[in-house]
Design an enzyme around this catalytic site. Structure first.
Site, PDB file in Angstrom:
ATOM      1  N   LYS A 126     -51.816  -0.272 -22.443  1.00 41.23           N
ATOM      2  CA  LYS A 126     -50.406  -0.433 -22.071  1.00 41.23           C
ATOM      3  C   LYS A 126     -49.678   0.858 -22.336  1.00 41.23           C
ATOM      4  CE  LYS A 126     -47.814  -3.951 -20.651  1.00 41.23           C
ATOM      5  NZ  LYS A 126     -48.303  -5.189 -20.037  1.00 41.23           N
TER       6      LYS A 126
HETATM    7  N1  GLU Z   1     -47.952  -5.474 -16.601  1.00 34.22           N
HETATM    8  C1  GLU Z   1     -48.679  -6.584 -16.092  1.00 34.22           C
HETATM    9  C2  GLU Z   1     -49.190  -7.448 -17.230  1.00 34.22           C
HETATM   10  O1  GLU Z   1     -48.638  -7.450 -18.304  1.00 34.22           O
HETATM   11  C3  GLU Z   1     -49.756  -6.180 -15.095  1.00 34.22           C
HETATM   12  C4  GLU Z   1     -50.856  -5.338 -15.635  1.00 34.22           C
HETATM   13  C5  GLU Z   1     -51.790  -4.817 -14.557  1.00 34.22           C
HETATM   14  O2  GLU Z   1     -51.706  -5.224 -13.421  1.00 34.22           O
HETATM   15  O3  GLU Z   1     -52.602  -3.954 -14.911  1.00 34.22           O
HETATM   16  O4  GLU Z   1     -50.113  -8.196 -17.074  1.00 34.22           O
END
Ligand code: GLU
Length: 422
Positions: A112
């Site tokens: 993240k």
């Molecule tokens: N930000 C989104 C989540 O928390 C998508 C993550 C992604 O598609 O890699 O799942």
């Protein structure tokens, strides 16, 4: 009854993530060595992002990229722009991605990113410069086979386009698979923009079967009106549910006969806010969690449902579109009261699932129709829901713990067979 002392519960997301992990590790009787490996982020990068502002001055923003685990594949997870981003929050979000991908059986680990900034106060040019410099700073650790960012809170497909372009300029060739959630014109996938909400809809339909609640006619409250919240409001309304309450970060709405979602979407697009939507009564955004409804859909940030308000929650089903909206203390109260909670690592996994389809399509330069995407997503969500439900039943526990048991077991097994280097 929640005591005053208990109200001072831990709200640090990384501590919460560790508690959730340890609860599953206890059920699985994981040894201490494996616990240490699986609860420690593999890599944490902190970067300074100098940005030339439109006025000519330079402001320096702080950004992060955390890679939690790569046992099952490259890291995957979004990038968040928000004034309250912290390293601990990004660590928690990265670890939730590890468990989310494992719950769905997607061959990724968790990562993240986040930048401390208020995107609403930045011009489009400032946002572009911030995004490109942040992408450049994290370039050494991202890539289609290393770590693949995507949108998260206050980032979108334009943000992903800038990152893709910046990384492509640095590498000297177009690198489609370095991010997902891109515009369709740049190797994005059909269905990705609404995938988080659509995946949640599929999980919610299963949850309704378990609780014998008809989604048609059910009274729904939606907390948050960003990509996930706005799309789920539209999708449940299309399934015949009545969205009796909704909010964005500034304004809450209540309407017993059901909010006109098309009107709400248009109003939000025009005024950038839900405030003042005709036909609905204004309430405080925090009160959405406790309104009288059958289904509550938290779709904003962490810690929306805590010991301070869980006693007033009326919903019978909660499906978490946000990451980390419910604290462990609130979880216990909801479980005791028989509220059926579909946890974030399952309920909002549609986003990363279609991100995975996007990455595969980019690698093959062969693109699927929206129908194919949605059918694959539906199948993936149903399979994951059933595996989680079956695990929760087998261990006689709640759905969150069931999902963690399933996910942690998969990552622990991958770690065991890979072994520890050197
Ligand atoms: N930000 C989104 C989540 O928390 C998508 C993550 C992604 O598609 O890699 O799942």
């Amino acid at each position: 009854m929640v005591t005053r002392e208990a109200l001072h519960e831990e709200l640090n997301p990384f501590q919460i993530a560790k508690q959730q992990f340890n609860r599953a590790a206890d059920y699985l009787e994981l040894d201490d060595s494996t616990r240490h490996v699986l609860s420690s982020p593999k890599r944490q990068l902190i970067v300074s992002i100098p940005v030339k502002m439109d006025g000519g001055d330079v402001q320096v923003f702080e950004g992060y990229r955390v890679q939690h685990n790569i046992a099952r594949g490259p890291c995957k997870g979004g990038i968040r722009y928000h004034p309250n981003v912290t390293l601990d929050e990004v660590k928690a979000l990265a670890s939730w991605m590890t468990w989310k991908c494992a719950t769905l059986g997607i061959p990724y680990g968790g990562g993240k990113g986040g930048v401390i900034c208020d995107p609403k106060s930045l011009s489009i040019n400032e946002l572009e410069r911030l995004t490109r410099r942040y992408a450049f700073e994290i370039a050494p650790i991202i890539g289609p086979d290393r770590d693949i960012p995507a949108p998260d809170v206050y980032t979108d497909e334009q943000t992903m386009a800038w990152i893709m372009d910046t990384i492509s300029m640095v590498r000297g060739h177009t690198e489609l698979g370095v991010v997902t959630g891109k515009p369709i014109s740049l190797g994005g996938s059909q269905g990705r923009s609404e995938a988080t909400a659509r995946g949640c809809l599929y999980a919610l339909r299963e949850a309704c079967k378990v609780k014998r609640i008809d989604l048609k006619g059910a009274r729904v409250a939606v907390h948050g009106f960003g990509n996930a919240g706005a799309n789920i409001a539209r999708l449940v309304a299309a399934d015949g549910a009545k969205v009796v309450a909704a909010c964005d970060s500034k304004a809450g709405l209540l309407c017993e006969s059901g909010i006109d979602i098309q009107a709400a979407l248009q109003h939000k697009a025009k005024t950038k806010s839900l405030a003042g939507l005709p036909g609905a009564r204004a309430i405080s955004p925090e009160d959405i969690v406790t309104v009288d409804c059958d289904i509550l859909l938290p779709a904003a940030l962490e810690n929306a449902i805590t010991l301070a308000n869980v006693g007033q929650v009326k919903a019978k089903i909660i499906a978490e579109l946000a990451n980390g909206p419910t604290t462990p203390g609130a979880d216990r109260v909801l479980a005791d009261e028989g509220v059926f909670l579909v946890p974030d690592i399952l309920a909002n996994a549609g986003g990363v699932t279609v991100s995975y389809y996007e990455w595969v399509q980019d690698q093959y330069s062969f693109f699927w129709s929206e129908k194919q995407i949605n059918e694959s997503l539906e199948q993936a969500m149903q399979t994951a829901f059933n595996s989680v439900y079956e695990t929760a039943q087998r261990y006689d526990t709640d759905m969150r713990t069931g999902a963690y048991i399933l996910a942690v077991d998969r990552v622990a097994e991958a770690t065991r067979v890979r072994g520890i280097f050197p």
